[in-house]
Design an enzyme around this catalytic site. Structure first.
Site, short mmCIF file in Angstrom:
data_model
loop_
_atom_site.label_atom_id
_atom_site.label_comp_id
_atom_site.label_asym_id
_atom_site.label_seq_id
_atom_site.Cartn_x
_atom_site.Cartn_y
_atom_site.Cartn_z
N PHE A 191 -37.46 -20.04 -23.26
CA PHE A 191 -38.43 -18.30 -23.76
C PHE A 191 -37.74 -18.09 -24.95
O PHE A 191 -37.87 -16.40 -25.14
CB PHE A 191 -38.11 -17.37 -22.77
CG PHE A 191 -38.23 -18.39 -20.81
CD1 PHE A 191 -39.21 -18.81 -20.78
CD2 PHE A 191 -36.70 -18.85 -20.50
CE1 PHE A 191 -39.12 -19.52 -19.71
CE2 PHE A 191 -37.08 -19.18 -19.30
CZ PHE A 191 -38.18 -20.17 -18.84
N CYS A 192 -37.23 -18.69 -25.84
CA CYS A 192 -37.22 -17.91 -26.95
C CYS A 192 -35.85 -16.55 -27.21
O CYS A 192 -35.76 -15.91 -27.82
CB CYS A 192 -38.22 -17.08 -27.65
SG CYS A 192 -39.58 -17.85 -27.85
N ASN A 193 -34.40 -17.03 -26.20
CA ASN A 193 -33.53 -16.19 -25.99
C ASN A 193 -32.52 -17.99 -25.68
O ASN A 193 -31.91 -18.11 -24.97
CB ASN A 193 -33.50 -15.78 -24.65
CG ASN A 193 -32.60 -14.62 -25.07
OD1 ASN A 193 -31.23 -15.59 -25.05
ND2 ASN A 193 -32.90 -13.44 -24.00
#
Length: 775
Positions: free
Chosen positions: A353-355
């Site tokens: 999740f782009c994290n």
């Protein structure tokens, strides 16, 4: 007629001329939503939250360290979105100290009192943190804003200078109210589609006016200058901060739509406080039951990644992040869950999740393992969900103001039906503990009755499973025990995603079976069509006639046409560039006749293209034992796909035993199931799924190596004779394999030294000599 056109034109012209005033009006509406005024904050419209972050990174007055002055610090919470962490790409080139800060450091190293302001040192520093983690939904205290600004919290308390705070509110404001009166952050990037679902490509940067003057621009676009000269370096920036930073024409039609979006949001829901309570209630209900759900042997079904136990909407957003586990406690890859969710029309997010920071922290992924996963072929956004037995990401379910209690039940029923070893059980002790904790929270509401209504959930001490719960989970096929392994069917698919062409004998080419997936159909934008989006492709039945050098195209209601298998005259052939599974491929167009035929049948502009004979595309994940690289046609992953009849018959029996008579679906025969799995080679004489444990095999005189398992997508639910869609056989496969939906094995041929693939021919009836995997 002319007068009407003139009136419309004048109205449109007036709209364009006054768009600036309209935009300013609607920017006030944005500020009103966040409980502030134009005297305190300004709105800079951007193309999204990422563009807003980039604007701050480019405009912040970073100072590099010198002997006479301290340098700036760029600090961010490790639980931050990629777009925040990516700001360091700009700051590092300017000699700025980059400092990631863990959530524990932020609070544990805080000072009891605010630090005395140093009027001498005014070095600007920037601290960024998310109001809500986009990974876990954890809400960080909004009071951190004042804590950093007053240099009471770490790292501000350890460095003199003037500290500014960027509050990443993109995830937070989707379901929670944000008052900038209570939380005076200096910069707040937001994205409107996360609030309304419309419009995409529009965000904003809210800037506190007291901090606006520190932002410095170098580039200036149309509308941002009060005055400038083209003949000399003379430029005066616009006085208004919005005008100063909105380069070019903003998306004013979408901005006008924001007013309607706000009106509708408040009319439907009554406001963000109601949305927060509603979505948190749904998320907590789902969390309570999912975390209590167990397999028949008592093992938990889900590992949920959260800091607390969904005690309060103040500390937890409407986000549920988890991985599912099988009855042995092994993680089920997120791509398996995603494929099955698609069958139920359930949309989930998967991956990290782009994290990456939060993903590493919750999943225990070390930095060394991230690098090893990259070497193993895993990159962000792909479907490689398990590497060396460890997950590379997870599954996220998010709730919005349009979500309902029925959505929660549908999701929980989906998990119970597809991923739980029956009988489904609920850990009552765990459930009661969570219910007591929820009741004790200050602002808890009474949760809806905890119940899964699929007839297969057992509560308390219910140990006796129903007949329905046993269906399909203990079956083993007893008719596939043979003394010899044989090749029973050979299929080629000349056009990718189109129908099969069954043959009895067929030559092996350098890329696999000769002419297998040599062509593909692309739409008017050059994008490859597949049955997932265009099921009618399966009704196109290509045939290969090698002797006459023809590829015949046949389909119901269409006249048969042909295109040449080999076209030696490439001087007038159009070269195309397309993509297959992320790989760039070079192709040649097969002509207007084929394009017109396909367009008429599919009802949209299409072209038939063929892989260039001189273009080489190599297999990404070839077996470690392979001595040389493996060249591919337009196949997805490997040269060949092989399945066994015993495995197919097992799945067929599972489907029969699971079928509800009320559904009225017609039972699939063995051949129909085989056709849905779209294999090249079908073999007989093995135990179900025995082929999963082979490492090599020989068919006739051709040697093959196992290149991996095929992760089945919902495309196998398409009837290859009619193009209609069903959930089977994927649902039965998932149930049998506890959520894992691999079926069949990929093969790559092995050529002996001095031999060529074209010298080999595969024939139905050939004996197969397998070699079991040594492990």
């Amino acid at each position: 007629m002319l007068s009407k056109a003139l009136i419309m034109g004048q109205q449109l012209l007036q709209l364009v001329l006054c768009w600036n005033k309209l935009v300013k009006t609607f920017s006030y509406r944005v500020l009103q939503h966040f409980n502030t005024t134009p005297e305190e904050y300004s709105v800079i419209f951007t193309s999204g939250c990422t563009a807003a972050l980039k604007l701050v990174a480019e405009s912040f007055p970073w100072r590099s360290h010198t002997e006479s002055q301290a340098g700036s610090h760029f600090c961010y919470l490790t639980d931050s979105h990629t777009s925040v962490v990516g700001m360091r790409g700009l700051t590092s080139s300017r000699g700025v100290v980059t400092q990631p800060v863990s959530p524990q450091e932020l609070e544990n190293r805080a000072k009891d009192e605010a630090q005395v302001e140093d009027v001498i040192c005014q070095t600007p520093h920037l601290f960024c943190y998310p109001a809500q983690s986009n990974f876990s939904g954890r809400k960080y205290p909004l009071s951190h804003v004042k804590g950093i600004q007053a240099r009471r919290l770490y790292p501000a308390c350890a460095h003199q200078g003037r500290w500014f705070v960027l509050l990443d509110a993109a995830s937070y404001v989707s379901c929670s109210p944000l008052s900038l009166q209570d939380c005076p952050a200096d910069f707040i990037p937001i994205s409107f589609y996360k609030i309304f679902g419309f419009p995409t490509g529009l965000g904003a940067l809210l800037v506190r006016n007291d901090a606006a003057d520190i932002l410095k621009k170098t580039y200036f676009g149309g509308g941002t200058a009060a005055a400038y000269l083209s003949g000399e370096d003379y430029y005066v920036q616009a006085a208004n901060i919005s005008d100063r930073f909105e380069d070019g024409t903003v998306s004013f039609l979408d901005i006008i739509g924001l007013n309607h979006a706000f009106e509708a949001l408040y009319r439907i829901t009554g406001g963000m406080h109601n949305i927060q309570q509603h979505t948190f209630g749904l998320a907590r209900y789902t969390y309570m039951l999912l975390s209590s759900l167990c397999h028949g042997n008592g093992r938990p079904v889900a590992h949920i990644y959260t800091e607390g136990q969904f005690d309060s909407p103040i500390t937890q957003g409407a986000v549920l992040n988890f991985n599912l586990m099988d009855s042995n406690g092994q993680i089920i890859g997120y791509s398996q869950v995603d494929r099955m969710a698609n069958l139920y029309n359930i949309h989930v997010r998967t991956g990290c999740f782009c994290n990456t920071g939060a993903c590493q922290s919750f999943l225990g992924i070390t930095s060394q393992r991230v690098k090893r996963n990259l070497q193993a072929g895993h990159v962000c956004g792909d479907n490689i969900d398990i590497v060396d037995g460890q997950p590379t990401g997870s599954v996220r379910v998010s709730f919005g103001y349009m979500s309902t209690f029925e959505d929660c039940q549908k999701f929980l029923n989906f998990v119970a039906e597809c991923f739980v070893e029956k009988p489904v059980r609920v850990d009552q002790e765990r459930l009661q503990e969570l219910k007591r904790a929820a009741a004790a929270s200050e602002d808890s509401n009474e949760s809806p009755s905890i119940k899964i209504t699929n007839g297969e959930v057992y509560k308390g001490d219910e140990k006796k499973p129903t007949e329905a719960s046993l269906k399909g989970f203990q079956l083993r096929d007893s008719n596939s025990h043979g003394v010899a392994y044989t090749l029973t069917n050979i299929y080629i698919y000349p056009i990718k995603s189109c129908g099969a062409y069954e043959v009895h004998d067929w030559p092996v080419g350098p890329l696999g079976l000769l002419y297998d997936r040599g062509w593909m159909v692309v739409n008017g934008n050059g994008v490859c069509l597949s049955q997932k989006r265009e099921p009618r492709l399966c009704l196109i039945r290509p045939q290969v006639h090698i002797r006459s050098n023809k590829l015949l195209l046949q389909a119901p209601g269409m006249e048969t046409i042909s295109v040449p298998l080999e076209n030696n005259n490439h001087s007038h052939t159009r070269v195309c560039h397309s993509k297959v599974c992320g790989d760039r491929v070079e192709t040649v167009d097969s002509g207007d006749e084929a394009a017109s035929w396909l367009s008429d049948f599919l009802g949209q502009p299409c072209r038939l293209i063929k892989q260039r004979p001189d273009f080489t595309r190599e297999m990404k994940k070839r077996p470690s034992e392979a001595a040389t690289s493996t060249s591919l046609s337009l196949v997805n992953e490997a040269q060949y796909l092989m399945i066994s009849r015993a495995s197919v018959e097992l799945i067929q029996n599972l489907m029969s035993s699971r079928q509800d008579d009320s559904e009225g679906d017609q039972l699939l025969d063995t051949q129909s199931v085989i056709s849905r799995f779209r294999a090249n080679l079908v073999i007989a004489g093995v135990e179900p799924f025995e082929e999963d444990n082979w490492s090599h095999l020989v068919i006739g005189s051709t040697q093959f190596m196992i290149a991996g398992h095929c992760g089945r997508c919902h495309m196998v639910g398409i009837d290859q004779d009619t193009g209609s869609k069903t959930k089977e056989p994927l649902m039965s496969l998932s149930a049998y394999r506890s959520g894992k939906v691999t079926f069949g094995v990929y093969l790559t041929h092995q050529l002996t030294e001095g031999s060529t693939a074209a010298a080999n021919v595969l024939s139905v009836g050939s004996l197969i000599q397998p070699k079991p995997n040594s492990s």
